[in-house]
Design a protein around this motif. Structure first.
Motif, mmCIF file in Angstrom:
data_model
loop_
_atom_site.group_PDB
_atom_site.id
_atom_site.type_symbol
_atom_site.label_atom_id
_atom_site.label_comp_id
_atom_site.label_asym_id
_atom_site.label_seq_id
_atom_site.Cartn_x
_atom_site.Cartn_y
_atom_site.Cartn_z
ATOM 1 N N ALA A 111 0.838 -1.208 0.000
ATOM 2 C CA ALA A 111 0.000 0.000 0.000
ATOM 3 C C ALA A 111 0.871 1.255 0.000
ATOM 4 C CB ALA A 111 -0.931 -0.004 1.211
ATOM 5 N N ALA A 112 1.950 1.236 0.774
ATOM 6 C CA ALA A 112 2.842 2.397 0.846
ATOM 7 C C ALA A 112 3.495 2.677 -0.504
ATOM 8 C CB ALA A 112 3.906 2.176 1.919
ATOM 9 N N VAL A 113 3.883 1.628 -1.222
ATOM 10 C CA VAL A 113 4.481 1.814 -2.554
ATOM 11 C C VAL A 113 3.499 2.538 -3.470
ATOM 12 C CG1 VAL A 113 5.200 0.594 -4.658
ATOM 13 C CG2 VAL A 113 6.128 -0.089 -2.441
ATOM 14 N N ILE A 114 2.237 2.129 -3.431
ATOM 15 C CA ILE A 114 1.225 2.760 -4.281
ATOM 16 C C ILE A 114 1.103 4.243 -3.928
ATOM 17 C CG2 ILE A 114 -1.190 2.698 -5.024
ATOM 18 C CD1 ILE A 114 0.703 0.127 -5.556
ATOM 19 N N THR A 167 8.734 0.358 3.884
ATOM 20 C CA THR A 167 9.734 0.246 2.817
ATOM 21 C C THR A 167 10.745 1.377 2.832
ATOM 22 O OG1 THR A 167 8.597 1.574 1.127
ATOM 23 C CG2 THR A 167 7.928 -0.746 1.356
ATOM 24 N N GLY A 168 10.459 2.446 3.534
ATOM 25 C CA GLY A 168 11.362 3.591 3.525
ATOM 26 C C GLY A 168 11.305 4.386 2.231
ATOM 27 N N THR A 191 14.661 -3.037 0.592
ATOM 28 C CA THR A 191 14.361 -4.009 1.643
ATOM 29 C C THR A 191 13.597 -5.187 1.062
ATOM 30 O OG1 THR A 191 13.471 -4.245 3.887
ATOM 31 C CG2 THR A 191 12.151 -2.964 2.345
ATOM 32 N N ARG A 192 13.462 -6.204 1.886
ATOM 33 C CA ARG A 192 12.671 -7.380 1.525
ATOM 34 C C ARG A 192 11.706 -7.642 2.675
ATOM 35 N NH1 ARG A 192 14.425 -12.116 -1.769
ATOM 36 N NH2 ARG A 192 12.662 -13.517 -1.657
ATOM 37 N N PHE A 198 11.472 -4.718 -2.362
ATOM 38 C CA PHE A 198 11.035 -3.334 -2.553
ATOM 39 C C PHE A 198 12.226 -2.491 -2.975
ATOM 40 C CE2 PHE A 198 8.094 -5.404 0.195
ATOM 41 C CZ PHE A 198 6.856 -4.917 -0.185
ATOM 42 N N GLY A 199 12.009 -1.633 -3.965
ATOM 43 C CA GLY A 199 13.127 -0.851 -4.476
ATOM 44 C C GLY A 199 12.732 0.503 -5.012
#
Length: 200
Positions: A111-114, A167-168, A191-192, A198-199
């Protein structure tokens, strides 16, 4: 003379306003099997609004036709905006479709990536724009996004909206055990979490 300057100023401000509004829109390309109703529902706008924005008099669509989607109607925050108006249910559906079997922190991370994409100028500036960006998410292409999310996915979407980003700041995620584009491996891994990487 003063009246002339006032008219020029009004025209300039109106033009600026129109450019700002239209630049916030995004485009949806019609695919086989799409109906106007499905597209409206998918992107979170009313059928009449979708017709109005695209000058449509009928519900007939052609494959490849491009529809303008008004971003302010999707309920999603744009760049620099508050996340308070984000469509939590749409976000939860994507989380559920992409990370159902992941640990809770992995769901929040997706959700944070989105949301990070919504706030990044390299991506559409609305939640619906990011979610339905062509070729962005497998779950949109295969229709899994239309399944109802479970309570964990809804809660994870809420936690991400409220600012939790495990994820930062990641902009991408993928499962390295599944076939993915070679390009994705050019992203710097941050991170994983669970099965996802996640990248940036």
């Amino acid at each position: 003379m003063r009246k002339k300057y006032l008219i020029i100023l009004c025209v300039f401000l109106l033009t600026l306003l129109l450019v700002t509004v239209t630049s916030a829109n995004w485009t949806y390309t019609v695919k086989r099997g799409d109906t106007l109703y499905r597209v409206a529902r998918r992107v979170g706008v009313s059928l009449s609004q979708l017709r109005s924005w695209n000058g449509l008099w009928t519900d007939h669509l052609r494959v490849g036709q491009r529809l303008t989607i008004p971003s302010q109607s999707t309920g999603a925050a744009g760049r620099g905006g508050s996340r308070a108006g984000v469509d939590r249910y749409l976000l939860a559906r994507l989380v559920h479709a992409e990370a159902e079997a992941e640990p809770y922190s992995g769901k929040v991370a997706v959700a944070a990536v989105i949301l990070n994409r919504v706030e990044n100028p390299k991506f559409p500036n609305t939640l619906a724009g990011v979610v339905y960006q062509p070729l962005a998410f497998e779950s949109v292409a295969n229709g899994r996004i239309y399944t109802n999310p479970n309570s964990d996915s809804i809660k994870a979407a809420g936690d991400a909206i409220n600012g939790w980003d495990p994820t930062g700041g990641a902009l991408f995620f993928w499962n390295p055990s599944k076939p993915v584009s070679r390009w994705i491996w050019s992203r710097r891994i941050i991170t994983r979490i669970g099965k996802h990487v996640f990248g940036l």
